[in-house]
Structure formats: structure tokens, C-alpha cells
Motif scaffolding. Sequence first.
Motif, PDB file in Angstrom:
ATOM      1  N   LEU A  70      -3.199   1.260   3.098  1.00  0.00           N
ATOM      2  CA  LEU A  70      -2.185   0.217   3.189  1.00  0.00           C
ATOM      3  C   LEU A  70      -2.162  -0.367   4.594  1.00  0.00           C
ATOM      4  N   VAL A  71      -1.976  -1.676   4.671  1.00  0.00           N
ATOM      5  CA  VAL A  71      -1.858  -2.366   5.957  1.00  0.00           C
ATOM      6  C   VAL A  71      -0.613  -3.239   5.905  1.00  0.00           C
ATOM      7  N   CYS A  72       0.259  -3.072   6.896  1.00  0.00           N
ATOM      8  CA  CYS A  72       1.458  -3.903   7.009  1.00  0.00           C
ATOM      9  C   CYS A  72       1.376  -4.667   8.318  1.00  0.00           C
ATOM     10  N   SER A  73       1.568  -5.981   8.267  1.00  0.00           N
ATOM     11  CA  SER A  73       1.561  -6.791   9.484  1.00  0.00           C
ATOM     12  C   SER A  73       2.861  -7.585   9.550  1.00  0.00           C
ATOM     13  N   VAL A  74       3.428  -7.643  10.743  1.00  0.00           N
ATOM     14  CA  VAL A  74       4.681  -8.365  10.973  1.00  0.00           C
ATOM     15  C   VAL A  74       4.481  -9.286  12.162  1.00  0.00           C
ATOM     16  N   SER A  75       4.648 -10.591  11.955  1.00  0.00           N
ATOM     17  CA  SER A  75       4.462 -11.563  13.025  1.00  0.00           C
ATOM     18  C   SER A  75       5.714 -11.634  13.880  1.00  0.00           C
ATOM     19  N   GLY A  76       5.512 -11.755  15.183  1.00  0.00           N
ATOM     20  CA  GLY A  76       6.647 -11.867  16.086  1.00  0.00           C
ATOM     21  C   GLY A  76       6.177 -11.960  17.517  1.00  0.00           C
ATOM     22  N   ALA A  77       7.143 -12.183  18.401  1.00  0.00           N
ATOM     23  CA  ALA A  77       6.811 -12.262  19.827  1.00  0.00           C
ATOM     24  C   ALA A  77       6.926 -10.868  20.439  1.00  0.00           C
ATOM     25  N   PRO A  78       6.027 -10.497  21.381  1.00  0.00           N
ATOM     26  CA  PRO A  78       4.949 -11.345  21.907  1.00  0.00           C
ATOM     27  C   PRO A  78       3.674 -11.290  21.080  1.00  0.00           C
ATOM     28  N   GLU A  79       3.600 -10.399  20.085  1.00  0.00           N
ATOM     29  CA  GLU A  79       2.372 -10.308  19.307  1.00  0.00           C
ATOM     30  C   GLU A  79       2.685  -9.736  17.929  1.00  0.00           C
ATOM     31  N   THR A  80       1.709  -9.873  17.051  1.00  0.00           N
ATOM     32  CA  THR A  80       1.852  -9.333  15.703  1.00  0.00           C
ATOM     33  C   THR A  80       1.681  -7.816  15.722  1.00  0.00           C
ATOM     34  N   LEU A  81       2.579  -7.124  15.024  1.00  0.00           N
ATOM     35  CA  LEU A  81       2.463  -5.676  14.886  1.00  0.00           C
ATOM     36  C   LEU A  81       1.708  -5.364  13.598  1.00  0.00           C
ATOM     37  N   VAL A  82       0.746  -4.457  13.685  1.00  0.00           N
ATOM     38  CA  VAL A  82      -0.039  -4.053  12.515  1.00  0.00           C
ATOM     39  C   VAL A  82       0.017  -2.535  12.404  1.00  0.00           C
ATOM     40  N   SER A  83       0.300  -2.046  11.204  1.00  0.00           N
ATOM     41  CA  SER A  83       0.352  -0.606  10.969  1.00  0.00           C
ATOM     42  C   SER A  83      -0.490  -0.264   9.743  1.00  0.00           C
ATOM     43  N   VAL A  84      -1.168   0.878   9.818  1.00  0.00           N
ATOM     44  CA  VAL A  84      -2.057   1.312   8.741  1.00  0.00           C
ATOM     45  C   VAL A  84      -1.583   2.665   8.224  1.00  0.00           C
ATOM     46  N   LEU A  85      -1.628   2.846   6.912  1.00  0.00           N
ATOM     47  CA  LEU A  85      -1.233   4.108   6.301  1.00  0.00           C
ATOM     48  C   LEU A  85      -2.278   4.520   5.273  1.00  0.00           C
ATOM     49  N   HIS A  86      -2.723   5.772   5.355  1.00  0.00           N
ATOM     50  CA  HIS A  86      -3.639   6.335   4.367  1.00  0.00           C
ATOM     51  C   HIS A  86      -2.844   7.283   3.464  1.00  0.00           C
ATOM     52  N   ALA A  87      -2.967   7.077   2.176  1.00  0.00           N
ATOM     53  CA  ALA A  87      -2.282   7.937   1.212  1.00  0.00           C
ATOM     54  C   ALA A  87      -3.332   8.433   0.224  1.00  0.00           C
ATOM     55  N   ASP A  88      -3.813   9.639   0.440  1.00  0.00           N
ATOM     56  CA  ASP A  88      -4.901  10.188  -0.363  1.00  0.00           C
ATOM     57  C   ASP A  88      -4.361  11.110  -1.442  1.00  0.00           C
ATOM     58  N   MET A  89      -5.041  11.114  -2.574  1.00  0.00           N
ATOM     59  CA  MET A  89      -4.645  11.945  -3.703  1.00  0.00           C
ATOM     60  C   MET A  89      -5.415  13.255  -3.672  1.00  0.00           C
ATOM     61  N   ASP A  90      -4.718  14.382  -3.797  1.00  0.00           N
ATOM     62  CA  ASP A  90      -5.399  15.672  -3.769  1.00  0.00           C
ATOM     63  C   ASP A  90      -5.881  16.054  -5.171  1.00  0.00           C
ATOM     64  N   ALA A  91      -6.459  17.244  -5.294  1.00  0.00           N
ATOM     65  CA  ALA A  91      -7.051  17.677  -6.558  1.00  0.00           C
ATOM     66  C   ALA A  91      -6.015  17.784  -7.676  1.00  0.00           C
ATOM     67  N   ASP A  92      -4.752  17.975  -7.313  1.00  0.00           N
ATOM     68  CA  ASP A  92      -3.692  18.100  -8.308  1.00  0.00           C
ATOM     69  C   ASP A  92      -3.051  16.761  -8.663  1.00  0.00           C
ATOM     70  N   GLY A  93      -3.556  15.675  -8.054  1.00  0.00           N
ATOM     71  CA  GLY A  93      -3.006  14.357  -8.350  1.00  0.00           C
ATOM     72  C   GLY A  93      -1.818  13.980  -7.500  1.00  0.00           C
ATOM     73  N   ALA A  94      -1.459  14.819  -6.529  1.00  0.00           N
ATOM     74  CA  ALA A  94      -0.324  14.524  -5.652  1.00  0.00           C
ATOM     75  C   ALA A  94      -0.792  13.673  -4.473  1.00  0.00           C
ATOM     76  N   THR A  95       0.067  12.770  -4.022  1.00  0.00           N
ATOM     77  CA  THR A  95      -0.256  11.898  -2.899  1.00  0.00           C
ATOM     78  C   THR A  95       0.099  12.583  -1.589  1.00  0.00           C
ATOM     79  N   ARG A  96      -0.847  12.599  -0.651  1.00  0.00           N
ATOM     80  CA  ARG A  96      -0.640  13.237   0.645  1.00  0.00           C
ATOM     81  C   ARG A  96      -0.601  12.177   1.740  1.00  0.00           C
ATOM     82  N   LEU A  97       0.440  12.243   2.578  1.00  0.00           N
ATOM     83  CA  LEU A  97       0.605  11.300   3.671  1.00  0.00           C
ATOM     84  C   LEU A  97       0.610  12.031   5.006  1.00  0.00           C
ATOM     85  N   ASP A  98       0.099  11.373   6.029  1.00  0.00           N
ATOM     86  CA  ASP A  98       0.291  11.856   7.388  1.00  0.00           C
ATOM     87  C   ASP A  98       1.689  11.414   7.822  1.00  0.00           C
TER      88      ASP A  98
END
Length: 297
Positions: A176-204
Amino acid sequence: MAHTDHQTMRRVLRREIAGTIGLLTDEHDFRAMRRYRSFTFDDHTRYLQQVEALLRTRASQGSHTTVALFDPEEYADFCADTGLDPDIASSRTRFTAELAATGPTVPYDGRPLTDLVPDLIDEAVRQATWEYASTLLARLGACASCGEDIGRAAFTWASGLLARILDTAPRGNHHLVCSVSGAPETLVSVLHADMDADGATRLDEAEALEFTTVLALGLATQSPGGLVMRTSAPGTTDRIYGWRLRGEGLEPLTAGEVFDAYCTDIESGDLISPESDVDYCVPPDLGPAGPKPGHRH
């Protein structure tokens, strides 16, 4: 015999101690530290080779080492604030210990520094983005009409939206990538959400906190922005879809809008060839994502 026992105990204890190394990742920072006479390295490449050799030695002895990003400007400020002499090794040690608790760090896992340094820099950018977005959220204060803390309400709302996005997503690993425009610059954040062997989503947790904070800032300030997600799963084509930030909510992008976003060079505006085996599609309906922010009227 007693002396031998003490030596053995010290060797065992050394393996129990986790250490931190402050790393000067680029030539510019390295040159900045050379103004201190007690900093005796004179070649950045050789310095990196020596650090890597030390890391490998510690790892071979069973010692855990954390690598921290050493910033000369922050070091100078630290010494000024604490009254330490910046031109002695013990001050650098004190600063590195501080970094271990509060600064950007990554654990040494045996990889070459050329592979580890980009992760360390990414961690530094992530932390700086989170701190900046958190500061802006806190400055919003309370709603004049209802007294609700705007930043806290927006964070709760953004958390609910993120949970719904992941709950409604197809099975697989998500980027996932979220970008928010604003001053003085655009903020960009990245999130990885991986699925484990049991089908559960794991987040940092740190990634998720930063991502939610940036999204919350965009919602609270009603800034232009967007959120795009790419899902990958074995045996299927990748799916890409997203939303634009609209007011205090998310508005689905059409498949054509997602296609245009992915197939346009951000810098030049030129068209880029679309990837093969990728579906650009409309996002699923998020449904209710929890209560709206308390300051909405």
C-alpha cells in the motif's frame, strides 16, 4: 582455575550484550565527521569495509548488533545540548547509545552493508515522516464546535479505514502507498501487509503507525492525496486499485484512473508501458469503517 573461569564467564557475557554501531552511510556525512581530530578514519570506503568486518566478527561470536544511522548534524546538536565535547570518542559512544533507543536502526543480519544501508535509510525516512506527520496532527488542536481532539479523531478514523481496506482485500500479499500533498512537500508512506501460511495478515507495527498517521493527516486537513494498493498471490495476476482522498473520506478510483496513475511518469508526465499480468480494477466496497470523526458537523 578461578582465572580461567572468569575468562569463560566474560566470554559468555560478551555474547549476551547487544551492541549498537552508528554508521556514516554516505561520503558527505563521513567528511563532516573528519573535522574532529579524534575521528581517525580518512577513507569512507575503507571505513565501511572495517565496519562490515567488525559486524561479521561479532555475528560469528554470537553477538547481536544493531546498526544506527549516525547524523553529524544531530550529533553536534546532541553534544551542544548535553555539554559534551564532540571531539572525543566517548561522546560518539553516548550519542550512539541514544540512537539505539530513539533513532532509526536495523538489526545486522549478515547481509553486506550495500544491501543493509538502503533499509537503514528507508527506516530513517519512515521515522522522519511519522514524526513530521504526528507533529502536524497534534497542532490541529481541538474542534471549535465540539471540543474533540481533531488529530486523535482522525487517527481513529484512519485506523478503521485501513482495517476495512485490508479486510475487504483479496487474499495475498499487499503493498500500500499513501500520498498526501501539502507544504512544504508531499508526504508518502508505504505499508507491507503479507499473508502468512494460516491466511492471517501480518503488519510491521512501525510501518502501520506511520501509514495511519499520514492517512489521518490527509483526512484531517482535507488535503489532496491518494491511496493505492497492489495485491500479489501465487498463480494469479496482480490486482491494483485505489482511492483518492476526498474531504474526510476515500473516494474509489476508476480502473482507468488507476491505469493512468501507474502508467504515467511522475517526473516527466510521459506515458509508461503497462505491466503484463496486472489487473487495474475498481476497489471493493469498504462498507462501514467505524464511527466518523467526532468533529464532523
